[in-house]
Design an enzyme around this catalytic site. Structure first.
Site, PDB file in Angstrom:
ATOM      1  N   ASP A 134      -0.707   3.529  -2.942  1.00 33.11           N
ATOM      2  CA  ASP A 134       0.664   3.712  -2.479  1.00 33.11           C
ATOM      3  C   ASP A 134       0.997   5.186  -2.664  1.00 33.11           C
ATOM      4  OD1 ASP A 134       3.411   3.780  -1.999  1.00 33.11           O
ATOM      5  OD2 ASP A 134       3.755   1.817  -2.910  1.00 33.11           O
ATOM      6  N   ARG A 136       3.674   6.832  -1.608  1.00 33.60           N
ATOM      7  CA  ARG A 136       5.074   7.149  -1.329  1.00 33.60           C
ATOM      8  C   ARG A 136       5.749   7.858  -2.502  1.00 33.60           C
ATOM      9  NH1 ARG A 136       6.942   1.288   0.679  1.00 33.60           N
ATOM     10  NH2 ARG A 136       5.569   0.768  -1.082  1.00 33.60           N
TER      11      ARG A 136
END
Length: 212
Positions: A134, A136
């Site tokens: 991930d 982000r």
């Protein structure tokens, strides 16, 4: 927002009527920004009456396949549809963040889909491509909230990392509000991976409810 994070400012506000595939329609004020740290064209959808109470906020990462084409391999489209209606009812904002594939981009996400078809889960597939599970970062989201004058909010999410990052960035997250579980035969394995691997607050067959 952290004092070390540059300040963003509102660039444009424009009202747009939205209509979803199931016929639901609503009017949103769409806001763009100057000065976002990652240089991406994120937008905010301001919905309902935000003048009173604590705003309900959804940070929604762009998903072309789910949001636009209705792909059933994920739950992104139904989550966006749900978020818009729930936030319009109480007042708040959807931050639509240009973070396709948890930050890896559209082509890489489709490459990861191909690997998932061989048996890897969504996180294993990213790693097999040499990419983060991930990738982000929500600094730009915190900038957007500050530019909109939102320093305290209720966060609509099943992902504990979103609330954690916002708090580290100086945003007061009063409450995390879970979204519904939009399970289908096509996305059940994907949802299981999110609940088991990254502690999303999702209850699915064979799992207990996980609280992040």
């Amino acid at each position: 927002m952290s004092t070390s994070t540059p300040t963003a400012t509102v660039r444009t506000r424009v009202r747009i009527p939205l209509r979803f595939a199931d016929g639901y329609s609503v009017s949103a004020e769409v806001v763009t920004f100057h000065g976002l740290v990652d240089g991406a064209e994120h937008i905010a959808l301001v919905l309902g009456d935000t003048a009173t109470g604590t705003s309900l906020v959804r940070m929604h990462s762009e998903c072309l396949t789910g949001d636009v084409f209705g792909s059933a391999r994920c739950d992104c489209g139904p989550q966006l549809r749900e978020a818009v209606q729930r936030i319009d009812e109480v007042g708040g904002v959807v931050l639509y963040l240009r973070q396709e594939g948890r930050g890896i981009g559209l082509y890489n996400k489709l490459d990861a889909y191909a690997l998932q078809d061989t048996g890897l889960d969504t996180y294993q597939a990213n790693l097999a491509l040499g990419l983060p599970e991930d990738g982000r970062d929500y600094t730009a989201a915190a900038q957007m909230l500050a530019a909109l004058g939102i320093t305290e909010l209720n966060l609509l999410t099943n992902n504990p990392d979103k609330a954690g990052q916002l708090r580290e960035l100086g945003v007061t997250v009063t409450e995390t509000v879970p979204t519904s579980v939009h399970a289908t035969p096509d996305n059940l394995r994907y949802l299981h991976a999110k609940a088991e691997h990254t502690q999303h607050t999702i209850t699915l067959p064979g799992l207990t409810s996980l609280v992040g």
